[in-house]
Design a protein around this motif. Sequence first.
Motif, PDB file in Angstrom:
ATOM      1  N   LYS A 133      37.787  42.613 -18.768  1.00  0.00           N
ATOM      2  CA  LYS A 133      37.620  44.037 -19.048  1.00  0.00           C
ATOM      3  C   LYS A 133      36.371  44.528 -18.328  1.00  0.00           C
ATOM      4  CE  LYS A 133      39.760  43.810 -23.572  1.00  0.00           C
ATOM      5  NZ  LYS A 133      39.587  43.947 -25.008  1.00  0.00           N
ATOM      6  N   VAL A 134      36.418  45.775 -17.908  1.00  0.00           N
ATOM      7  CA  VAL A 134      35.246  46.384 -17.279  1.00  0.00           C
ATOM      8  C   VAL A 134      34.128  46.450 -18.306  1.00  0.00           C
ATOM      9  CG1 VAL A 134      34.340  48.508 -16.256  1.00  0.00           C
ATOM     10  CG2 VAL A 134      36.635  47.715 -15.660  1.00  0.00           C
ATOM     11  N   ASN A 135      32.942  46.102 -17.880  1.00  0.00           N
ATOM     12  CA  ASN A 135      31.774  46.166 -18.744  1.00  0.00           C
ATOM     13  C   ASN A 135      31.199  47.579 -18.676  1.00  0.00           C
ATOM     14  OD1 ASN A 135      29.304  46.016 -19.991  1.00  0.00           O
ATOM     15  ND2 ASN A 135      28.527  44.317 -18.765  1.00  0.00           N
ATOM     16  N   PHE A 164      25.848  39.713 -10.949  1.00  0.00           N
ATOM     17  CA  PHE A 164      24.990  39.803  -9.773  1.00  0.00           C
ATOM     18  C   PHE A 164      25.521  40.756  -8.708  1.00  0.00           C
ATOM     19  CE2 PHE A 164      24.514  35.569 -11.667  1.00  0.00           C
ATOM     20  CZ  PHE A 164      23.269  35.786 -12.236  1.00  0.00           C
ATOM     21  N   PHE A 165      26.573  41.533  -9.042  1.00  0.00           N
ATOM     22  CA  PHE A 165      27.069  42.557  -8.125  1.00  0.00           C
ATOM     23  C   PHE A 165      26.013  43.645  -7.965  1.00  0.00           C
ATOM     24  CE2 PHE A 165      31.683  41.494  -9.400  1.00  0.00           C
ATOM     25  CZ  PHE A 165      31.821  40.630  -8.334  1.00  0.00           C
ATOM     26  N   THR A 166      26.048  44.287  -6.810  1.00  0.00           N
ATOM     27  CA  THR A 166      24.990  45.244  -6.491  1.00  0.00           C
ATOM     28  C   THR A 166      25.368  46.701  -6.726  1.00  0.00           C
ATOM     29  OG1 THR A 166      25.672  45.258  -4.173  1.00  0.00           O
ATOM     30  CG2 THR A 166      23.956  43.670  -4.812  1.00  0.00           C
ATOM     31  N   SER A 167      26.573  46.967  -7.238  1.00  0.00           N
ATOM     32  CA  SER A 167      26.937  48.341  -7.597  1.00  0.00           C
ATOM     33  C   SER A 167      27.973  48.326  -8.719  1.00  0.00           C
ATOM     34  CB  SER A 167      27.481  49.112  -6.387  1.00  0.00           C
ATOM     35  OG  SER A 167      28.757  48.648  -6.035  1.00  0.00           O
ATOM     36  N   GLU A 168      28.003  49.422  -9.479  1.00  0.00           N
ATOM     37  CA  GLU A 168      28.937  49.525 -10.609  1.00  0.00           C
ATOM     38  C   GLU A 168      30.381  49.421 -10.160  1.00  0.00           C
ATOM     39  OE1 GLU A 168      28.496  52.472 -13.753  1.00  0.00           O
ATOM     40  OE2 GLU A 168      26.448  52.757 -13.049  1.00  0.00           O
ATOM     41  N   ASP A 169      30.708  50.046  -9.041  1.00  0.00           N
ATOM     42  CA  ASP A 169      32.102  50.034  -8.606  1.00  0.00           C
ATOM     43  C   ASP A 169      32.572  48.627  -8.252  1.00  0.00           C
ATOM     44  OD1 ASP A 169      30.406  50.264  -6.265  1.00  0.00           O
ATOM     45  OD2 ASP A 169      32.208  50.686  -5.097  1.00  0.00           O
ATOM     46  N   MET A 170      31.668  47.738  -7.886  1.00  0.00           N
ATOM     47  CA  MET A 170      32.066  46.355  -7.594  1.00  0.00           C
ATOM     48  C   MET A 170      32.562  45.662  -8.847  1.00  0.00           C
ATOM     49  SD  MET A 170      29.289  44.926  -4.926  1.00  0.00           S
ATOM     50  CE  MET A 170      28.768  46.016  -3.633  1.00  0.00           C
ATOM     51  N   ASP A 171      31.914  45.904  -9.978  1.00  0.00           N
ATOM     52  CA  ASP A 171      32.367  45.294 -11.223  1.00  0.00           C
ATOM     53  C   ASP A 171      33.764  45.792 -11.568  1.00  0.00           C
ATOM     54  OD1 ASP A 171      31.777  43.609 -13.615  1.00  0.00           O
ATOM     55  OD2 ASP A 171      32.067  45.526 -14.645  1.00  0.00           O
ATOM     56  N   VAL A 174      37.207  43.400 -11.624  1.00  0.00           N
ATOM     57  CA  VAL A 174      38.063  43.263 -12.803  1.00  0.00           C
ATOM     58  C   VAL A 174      39.521  43.530 -12.414  1.00  0.00           C
ATOM     59  CG1 VAL A 174      38.637  44.257 -15.062  1.00  0.00           C
ATOM     60  CG2 VAL A 174      36.259  43.701 -14.504  1.00  0.00           C
ATOM     61  N   GLU A 175      39.758  44.581 -11.644  1.00  0.00           N
ATOM     62  CA  GLU A 175      41.121  44.877 -11.181  1.00  0.00           C
ATOM     63  C   GLU A 175      41.655  43.742 -10.309  1.00  0.00           C
ATOM     64  OE1 GLU A 175      41.023  48.679  -9.210  1.00  0.00           O
ATOM     65  OE2 GLU A 175      40.345  49.706 -11.032  1.00  0.00           O
ATOM     66  N   TYR A 176      40.827  43.258  -9.405  1.00  0.00           N
ATOM     67  CA  TYR A 176      41.207  42.166  -8.510  1.00  0.00           C
ATOM     68  C   TYR A 176      41.543  40.908  -9.317  1.00  0.00           C
ATOM     69  CZ  TYR A 176      40.538  38.544  -4.926  1.00  0.00           C
ATOM     70  OH  TYR A 176      40.696  37.466  -4.093  1.00  0.00           O
ATOM     71  N   TRP A 177      40.648  40.519 -10.227  1.00  0.00           N
ATOM     72  CA  TRP A 177      40.849  39.318 -11.037  1.00  0.00           C
ATOM     73  C   TRP A 177      42.139  39.420 -11.854  1.00  0.00           C
ATOM     74  CZ3 TRP A 177      39.149  34.458 -11.753  1.00  0.00           C
ATOM     75  CH2 TRP A 177      39.547  33.815 -12.917  1.00  0.00           C
TER      76      TRP A 177
END
Length: 157
Positions: A5-7, A121-128, A132-135
């Motif tokens: 889930k997105v944090n 350790f991602f460097t931007s919110e959109d990466m998280d 999550v979508e990718y995983w």
Amino acid sequence: MKKMKVNPDFIPCLPVLGDEMLGGFPFNWHITKATAWIKENGDQVELSKVQVGPPGPGADSAKLDEDFLPQADLMKPIIMVRMRPEFFRLIDGNHRVAKARRMGVAELPAYYLTQEQHRQFFTSEDMDKRYVEYWNGKLKDFRKDNGRWGVVGEVEV
């Protein structure tokens, strides 16, 4: 393995001058912070080994600093992250792997971070959100194929 889930409280790791980073689109990791976290939380991180593949065309990163290779410490564990259910990615240790490959070293020590551990350790919110979508998409494919194409625990770099 379970869906992620997105944090909603995710705080990206913003770099400051001198920090080590790795990545490109779509994911970037803050290596300096990941290394510090591993040092502080070693009891929560799997320390194992990774097999080093043979030398050959394209085996090592094209961006490798050849002058740094002699300084690469083969005793320092590399960092691998679980990108999808059946796949780990090297995020720290390209010089160590290249040096080991050229010296004929068969394996290196490696820290393995779970999908939940490395995303901090991602460097931007959109990466998280993207991760999550990718995983979740890869997890669905993995389950659909009953894990037949997944080989976890036999990682080669």
